[in-house]
Scaffold this motif. Structure first.
Motif, PDB file in Angstrom:
ATOM      1  N   SER A   1     -24.928 -56.361  16.372  1.00 20.89           N
ATOM      2  CA  SER A   1     -25.794 -55.813  15.320  1.00 20.89           C
ATOM      3  C   SER A   1     -24.960 -55.117  14.249  1.00 20.89           C
ATOM      4  O   SER A   1     -23.934 -54.504  14.531  1.00 20.89           O
ATOM      5  N   ILE A   2     -25.427 -55.233  13.013  1.00 18.81           N
ATOM      6  CA  ILE A   2     -24.771 -54.560  11.900  1.00 18.81           C
ATOM      7  C   ILE A   2     -25.713 -53.474  11.387  1.00 18.81           C
ATOM      8  O   ILE A   2     -26.923 -53.537  11.616  1.00 18.81           O
ATOM      9  N   GLU A   3     -25.142 -52.493  10.696  1.00 11.41           N
ATOM     10  CA  GLU A   3     -25.988 -51.424  10.168  1.00 11.41           C
ATOM     11  C   GLU A   3     -26.952 -51.997   9.141  1.00 11.41           C
ATOM     12  O   GLU A   3     -26.566 -52.767   8.270  1.00 11.41           O
ATOM     13  N   LYS A   4     -28.211 -51.629   9.278  1.00 14.70           N
ATOM     14  CA  LYS A   4     -29.235 -52.140   8.379  1.00 14.70           C
ATOM     15  C   LYS A   4     -30.032 -50.959   7.848  1.00 14.70           C
ATOM     16  O   LYS A   4     -30.505 -50.126   8.608  1.00 14.70           O
ATOM     17  N   LYS A   5     -30.165 -50.893   6.516  1.00 16.78           N
ATOM     18  CA  LYS A   5     -30.958 -49.852   5.870  1.00 16.78           C
ATOM     19  C   LYS A   5     -32.091 -50.529   5.119  1.00 16.78           C
ATOM     20  O   LYS A   5     -31.873 -51.521   4.428  1.00 16.78           O
ATOM     21  N   GLU A   6     -33.284 -49.959   5.270  1.00 10.57           N
ATOM     22  CA  GLU A   6     -34.447 -50.526   4.593  1.00 10.57           C
ATOM     23  C   GLU A   6     -35.265 -49.407   3.976  1.00 10.57           C
ATOM     24  O   GLU A   6     -35.710 -48.492   4.665  1.00 10.57           O
TER      25      GLU A   6
ATOM     26  N   VAL B   1     -33.093 -46.668   9.047  1.00 10.36           N
ATOM     27  CA  VAL B   1     -31.725 -47.113   9.313  1.00 10.36           C
ATOM     28  C   VAL B   1     -31.620 -47.565  10.762  1.00 10.36           C
ATOM     29  O   VAL B   1     -32.057 -46.855  11.676  1.00 10.36           O
ATOM     30  N   PHE B   2     -31.054 -48.754  10.963  1.00 11.84           N
ATOM     31  CA  PHE B   2     -30.675 -49.211  12.303  1.00 11.84           C
ATOM     32  C   PHE B   2     -29.151 -49.176  12.336  1.00 11.84           C
ATOM     33  O   PHE B   2     -28.502 -49.784  11.481  1.00 11.84           O
ATOM     34  N   THR B   3     -28.599 -48.452  13.293  1.00  9.20           N
ATOM     35  CA  THR B   3     -27.140 -48.317  13.352  1.00  9.20           C
ATOM     36  C   THR B   3     -26.512 -49.642  13.784  1.00  9.20           C
ATOM     37  O   THR B   3     -27.185 -50.515  14.328  1.00  9.20           O
ATOM     38  N   LYS B   4     -25.220 -49.751  13.576  1.00  5.40           N
ATOM     39  CA  LYS B   4     -24.508 -50.948  13.998  1.00  5.40           C
ATOM     40  C   LYS B   4     -24.152 -50.850  15.480  1.00  5.40           C
ATOM     41  O   LYS B   4     -24.296 -49.789  16.103  1.00  5.40           O
TER      42      LYS B   4
END
Length: 170
Positions: free
Chosen positions: A60-65, A74-77
């Motif tokens: 998984s990569i960091e994802k900001k929405e 934010v989903f952390t990496k």
């Protein structure tokens, strides 16, 4: 403007109704939390960052929405926790602007406080959000009732008197 950093899974595991939803569907619990925080952020005028761990999700990569003007998810990496993301963010802004960290993790609360942030447990935050929701309901009811227009406010007095005569004669 206050920035509020929320440890998403910590809050989900602390709020009674979110805990129940999580038992059936974690994604629904996340969505319910985000919806509550959108209303809270708009009402209070705060900027809210909801951070979810993805440190155990391989690749998984960091994802900001950006969900709304005031809410960022934010989903952390992989390998990063919500705590580490929040620590880093608070370290960058903690003494420049007002920051609040929401988590029941005592070590995380202590680190946030050392970096200049206000700390709040997930249950304290639950009560603050519920209070804001109640105030939103009261304000909405009040505004709705102010906009109501009675018939007597919209018709001429003579017509109103004739209608009243007809009503009484029955």
């Amino acid at each position: 403007m206050r920035n509020v950093f929320v440890d998403g899974y910590n809050v989900i595991n602390s709020w009674p109704e979110l805990k129940k939803i999580k038992n059936y569907n974690l994604d629904s619990a996340r969505q319910a939390l985000i919806e509550s925080l959108q209303n809270y952020a708009a009402f209070k005028g705060y900027k809210v960052f909801v951070v979810f761990d993805a440190h155990l999700v391989p690749g998984s990569i960091e994802k900001k929405e950006r969900i709304s003007e005031n809410v960022m998810v934010v989903f952390t990496k992989e390998g990063a926790t919500a705590d580490s993301f929040i620590e880093k963010a608070v370290n960058n802004v903690g003494r420049k602007i007002e920051v609040c960290v929401v988590t029941s993790d005592s070590l995380e609360q202590q680190l946030a406080f050392q970096r200049g942030a206000i700390r709040m447990s997930s249950l304290e935050f639950y009560h603050e959000v519920k209070d804001a929701e109640q105030r939103i309901r009261v304000n909405t009811r009040k505004k709705y009732s102010e906009k109501r227009h009675a018939l007597e406010d919209r018709i001429e007095r003579e017509v109103l008197e004739k209608l009243e005569e007809i009503r009484r004669s029955r």
